[in-house]
Design an enzyme around this catalytic site. Sequence first.
Site, PDB file in Angstrom:
ATOM      1  CE  LYS A  54      76.417 -32.570 -15.782  1.00 53.98           C
ATOM      2  NZ  LYS A  54      75.826 -31.159 -15.846  1.00 53.98           N
ATOM      3  CD  GLN A  98      77.351 -27.667 -16.464  1.00 52.28           C
ATOM      4  OE1 GLN A  98      76.494 -28.773 -16.896  1.00 52.28           O
ATOM      5  NE2 GLN A  98      77.492 -27.650 -15.210  1.00 52.28           N
ATOM      6  CG  ASP A 121      69.788 -30.288 -14.811  1.00 52.64           C
ATOM      7  OD1 ASP A 121      70.556 -31.304 -14.416  1.00 52.64           O
ATOM      8  OD2 ASP A 121      70.379 -29.595 -15.466  1.00 52.64           O
TER       9      ASP A 121
HETATM   10  N1  GUN Z   1      76.126 -26.822 -12.620  1.00 51.23           N
HETATM   11  C1  GUN Z   1      76.502 -27.409 -11.557  1.00 51.23           C
HETATM   12  N2  GUN Z   1      75.735 -28.524 -11.160  1.00 51.23           N
HETATM   13  C2  GUN Z   1      74.720 -28.634 -12.179  1.00 51.23           C
HETATM   14  C3  GUN Z   1      73.589 -29.645 -12.494  1.00 51.23           C
HETATM   15  O1  GUN Z   1      73.294 -30.529 -11.647  1.00 51.23           O
HETATM   16  N3  GUN Z   1      72.985 -29.205 -13.633  1.00 51.23           N
HETATM   17  C4  GUN Z   1      73.270 -28.310 -14.279  1.00 51.23           C
HETATM   18  N4  GUN Z   1      72.647 -28.020 -15.600  1.00 51.23           N
HETATM   19  N5  GUN Z   1      74.156 -27.438 -14.176  1.00 51.23           N
HETATM   20  C5  GUN Z   1      74.991 -27.658 -12.984  1.00 51.23           C
END
Ligand code: GUN
Length: 287
Positions: A54, A98, A121
């Site tokens: 990311k 995350q 998110d």
């Molecule tokens: N863990 C797995 N997918 C995601 C996501 O889309 N966002 C976040 N913050 N954590 C994740």
Amino acid sequence: MPANILDGKSLARQIRSELREEVIDFIENNVTIPTLAAVLVGDDPASEVYVRNKRRDCEEVGIGSQLHKLPAETTQEELLALIGKLNKDDAVHGILVQLPVPEQIDTDRVLEAISPAKDVDAFHPQNVGRLVQNRPVYLPCTPHGCVQLLKRNNIETSGKHVVVVGRSDIVGKPLSVMLAQRGADATVTLCHSRTADLPSVTRLADILVVAIGRPNFITADMVKPGATVIDVGINRTDDGLVGDVDFAAVSEVAGHITPVPGGVGPLTRVMLLVNTLNAARRLVTSY
Ligand code: GUN
């Protein structure tokens, strides 16, 4: 005839290059670098890879990124204190914690602590509610990635029967809502582990979206000939990364199909960048 492959990787590259121009323009006009703060608690190797990717994506389009890495034994109070600080920091436009977080931490409390204005998110209940009311501020990244994959490949959803398999908060539930909204205009069936005679339902789908986390779960007999099949699954197996769809068999039946990897995943990543730029736009215009 084998299915057309919906190439998420090249589409994501194209959207990133569009975004790069928008970011340059934003920085020139606002003297502010759109910035994402990623919070990683503990040392789960998969999460480390996700966060690293990311941040790399951010760098590629000119978005700034911060990494806040906390030890596995971090308390809920410590994490909430960090989120409080990031909420107030004008140099931070988007915040991402995350998931999963270690078990001593209550995920819902954490997600609710993130300012809805910085919730890139789109997991905060306020943003989920706004999505359901069809006046979203941010769209959740994976469902938005699926929608863009359909739109930019000219796959019509209006009047079509979409069957979504999997009712998760992150993918199945929000995607079902989005595709049923005015504008997308699909008829949506949401299936889950208690659905009776699943194959008889999936065979009705013009567009079948699968997000259940079970390798090769969807077989050729579960798919209507010519259907579009969107595979959201990413499963680590002895054979490497595989989706929820038996790709080799289903691509002999489907009209369009996403590969894994290289389908939905790259678009999910790009939608986070879209949300971060939007977060910065909203902050400078004090909306
Ligand atoms: N863990 C797995 N997918 C995601 C996501 O889309 N966002 C976040 N913050 N954590 C994740």
